[in-house]
Scaffold this motif. Structure first.
Motif, PDB file in Angstrom:
ATOM      1  N   VAL A  65       0.649  -1.505   0.077  1.00 35.25           N
ATOM      2  CA  VAL A  65      -0.066   0.012   0.400  1.00 35.25           C
ATOM      3  C   VAL A  65       1.389   1.342   0.355  1.00 35.25           C
ATOM      4  O   VAL A  65       2.460   1.121   1.036  1.00 35.25           O
ATOM      5  CB  VAL A  65      -0.744   0.268   1.048  1.00 35.25           C
ATOM      6  CG1 VAL A  65      -1.628   1.446   1.070  1.00 35.25           C
ATOM      7  CG2 VAL A  65      -1.970  -1.066   1.154  1.00 35.25           C
ATOM      8  N   TYR A  86      -4.171  -9.689   0.090  1.00 34.33           N
ATOM      9  CA  TYR A  86      -3.318  -9.430   0.172  1.00 34.33           C
ATOM     10  C   TYR A  86      -3.022  -9.086   1.996  1.00 34.33           C
ATOM     11  O   TYR A  86      -4.015  -9.437   2.888  1.00 34.33           O
ATOM     12  CB  TYR A  86      -3.310  -7.380   0.599  1.00 34.33           C
ATOM     13  CG  TYR A  86      -2.570  -6.445   0.987  1.00 34.33           C
ATOM     14  CD1 TYR A  86      -1.764  -6.060   0.331  1.00 34.33           C
ATOM     15  CD2 TYR A  86      -3.121  -5.452   2.002  1.00 34.33           C
ATOM     16  CE1 TYR A  86      -0.259  -5.285   0.666  1.00 34.33           C
ATOM     17  CE2 TYR A  86      -2.210  -4.787   2.623  1.00 34.33           C
ATOM     18  CZ  TYR A  86      -0.723  -4.601   2.170  1.00 34.33           C
ATOM     19  OH  TYR A  86       0.666  -3.781   2.497  1.00 34.33           O
ATOM     20  N   PHE A  91      -4.397  -1.802   4.507  1.00 35.85           N
ATOM     21  CA  PHE A  91      -4.788  -1.614   3.188  1.00 35.85           C
ATOM     22  C   PHE A  91      -5.942  -1.018   3.433  1.00 35.85           C
ATOM     23  O   PHE A  91      -6.763  -0.427   4.223  1.00 35.85           O
ATOM     24  CB  PHE A  91      -5.925  -2.811   2.892  1.00 35.85           C
ATOM     25  CG  PHE A  91      -6.493  -3.546   1.569  1.00 35.85           C
ATOM     26  CD1 PHE A  91      -5.261  -3.940   1.124  1.00 35.85           C
ATOM     27  CD2 PHE A  91      -7.825  -3.143   1.816  1.00 35.85           C
ATOM     28  CE1 PHE A  91      -6.333  -4.312  -0.608  1.00 35.85           C
ATOM     29  CE2 PHE A  91      -8.607  -3.631   0.352  1.00 35.85           C
ATOM     30  CZ  PHE A  91      -7.851  -4.165  -0.498  1.00 35.85           C
ATOM     31  N   PRO A  92      -6.591   0.241   1.779  1.00 40.29           N
ATOM     32  CA  PRO A  92      -7.668   0.620   2.359  1.00 40.29           C
ATOM     33  C   PRO A  92      -8.728   0.528   2.545  1.00 40.29           C
ATOM     34  O   PRO A  92      -9.208  -0.181   1.922  1.00 40.29           O
ATOM     35  CB  PRO A  92      -7.438   1.768   0.364  1.00 40.29           C
ATOM     36  CG  PRO A  92      -6.928   0.473  -0.086  1.00 40.29           C
ATOM     37  CD  PRO A  92      -5.911  -0.024   0.763  1.00 40.29           C
ATOM     38  N   GLY A  96     -10.582   3.418  -3.413  1.00 39.17           N
ATOM     39  CA  GLY A  96      -8.905   2.288  -3.489  1.00 39.17           C
ATOM     40  C   GLY A  96      -9.388   1.072  -4.935  1.00 39.17           C
ATOM     41  O   GLY A  96     -10.335   0.846  -5.545  1.00 39.17           O
ATOM     42  N   ALA A  98      -5.403  -1.621  -7.224  1.00 42.68           N
ATOM     43  CA  ALA A  98      -4.037  -1.689  -7.208  1.00 42.68           C
ATOM     44  C   ALA A  98      -4.049  -1.750  -8.252  1.00 42.68           C
ATOM     45  O   ALA A  98      -4.793  -1.928  -9.542  1.00 42.68           O
ATOM     46  CB  ALA A  98      -4.906  -3.067  -6.517  1.00 42.68           C
ATOM     47  N   ILE A 114      -0.892  -0.760  -4.310  1.00 44.96           N
ATOM     48  CA  ILE A 114      -2.562  -0.330  -3.529  1.00 44.96           C
ATOM     49  C   ILE A 114      -2.492   1.257  -2.817  1.00 44.96           C
ATOM     50  O   ILE A 114      -2.002   1.793  -2.288  1.00 44.96           O
ATOM     51  CB  ILE A 114      -2.766  -1.265  -3.386  1.00 44.96           C
ATOM     52  CG1 ILE A 114      -2.376  -2.964  -2.638  1.00 44.96           C
ATOM     53  CG2 ILE A 114      -3.672  -1.010  -1.634  1.00 44.96           C
ATOM     54  CD1 ILE A 114      -2.785  -3.759  -1.819  1.00 44.96           C
ATOM     55  N   TYR A 115      -3.397   2.020  -4.122  1.00 43.02           N
ATOM     56  CA  TYR A 115      -3.496   3.102  -4.048  1.00 43.02           C
ATOM     57  C   TYR A 115      -4.652   3.434  -2.808  1.00 43.02           C
ATOM     58  O   TYR A 115      -6.121   2.632  -2.906  1.00 43.02           O
ATOM     59  CB  TYR A 115      -3.579   3.746  -5.580  1.00 43.02           C
ATOM     60  CG  TYR A 115      -3.075   3.837  -5.994  1.00 43.02           C
ATOM     61  CD1 TYR A 115      -1.641   5.109  -6.267  1.00 43.02           C
ATOM     62  CD2 TYR A 115      -2.486   2.858  -6.395  1.00 43.02           C
ATOM     63  CE1 TYR A 115      -0.694   5.316  -6.528  1.00 43.02           C
ATOM     64  CE2 TYR A 115      -1.048   2.933  -7.066  1.00 43.02           C
ATOM     65  CZ  TYR A 115       0.062   4.183  -7.101  1.00 43.02           C
ATOM     66  OH  TYR A 115       0.545   4.428  -7.732  1.00 43.02           O
ATOM     67  N   ASP A 116      -4.989   4.638  -2.485  1.00 42.83           N
ATOM     68  CA  ASP A 116      -6.402   4.596  -1.333  1.00 42.83           C
ATOM     69  C   ASP A 116      -6.628   6.217  -2.283  1.00 42.83           C
ATOM     70  O   ASP A 116      -7.657   6.924  -1.710  1.00 42.83           O
ATOM     71  CB  ASP A 116      -6.298   5.241  -0.177  1.00 42.83           C
ATOM     72  CG  ASP A 116      -5.187   6.118   0.339  1.00 42.83           C
ATOM     73  OD1 ASP A 116      -4.463   6.541  -0.410  1.00 42.83           O
ATOM     74  OD2 ASP A 116      -5.482   6.869   1.976  1.00 42.83           O
TER      75      ASP A 116
END
Length: 168
Positions: A65, A86, A91-92, A96, A98, A114-116
């Motif tokens: 993340v 994951y 973790f968002p 979110g 990935a 991984i983005y939020d």
């Protein structure tokens, strides 16, 4: 204090921070954040978005993340693309998404970032990434690896491939 001495403090401090575990120092943390940002910029470049995942997205794969260290994700094929579980921190909750990052010149899968953030629109979803509470869509992106990762501060550390739960 001598002016020359003041100019030496910052470089020496940065060099001291860069020693040791790259997953656990400020310089590499900043580098990872910059690399994650540069990866997002590739969405605007024609031919960078993947329509299918490359080989290598199976078993234990490195994932992280943005803002956290590398963790492992367990990847398997599913009816609608890859399914990844994951096993790390941060973790968002929704929103979110990935990104499966693929090194552009060799077409080699490197890991999952991984983005939020809100997921990108109108690009092919290649699977999902789940934590124990949330699932986010997985997309694929070709990146110039040297722009998002360096030997001194790699984007992903090698994941623990053992079956025992890793320490957090």
């Amino acid at each position: 204090m001598d002016m020359r001495f003041k100019h030496l403090i910052l470089p020496l401090a940065l060099a001291a921070c860069a020693e040791g575990d790259p997953e656990n120092n400020p310089v590499c943390g900043i580098s990872a954040m910059a690399g994650a940002s540069m990866a997002l910029e590739q969405f605007a470049t024609p031919g960078k978005i993947l329509s299918q995942l490359p080989l290598g997205v199976e078993g234990v794969v490195p994932a992280r993340v943005v803002g956290f260290g590398t963790a492992r994700a367990l990847a398997a094929p599913g009816p609608d693309g890859a399914i990844l579980g994951y096993e790390g921190e941060g973790f968002p909750a929704t929103p979110g998404f990935a990104l499966a990052l693929v090194e552009d010149s060799l077409d080699t899968f490197m890991g999952v970032l991984i983005y939020d953030l809100e997921p990108p629109q109108s690009i092919p979803q290649l699977g999902t990434v789940s934590s124990s509470t949330t699932t986010v869509p997985l997309f694929g992106l070709r990146v110039m690896w040297s722009a998002v990762s360096s030997e001194r501060c790699p984007m992903f550390a090698a994941p623990d491939t053992g079956t025992a739960e890793t320490e957090h």
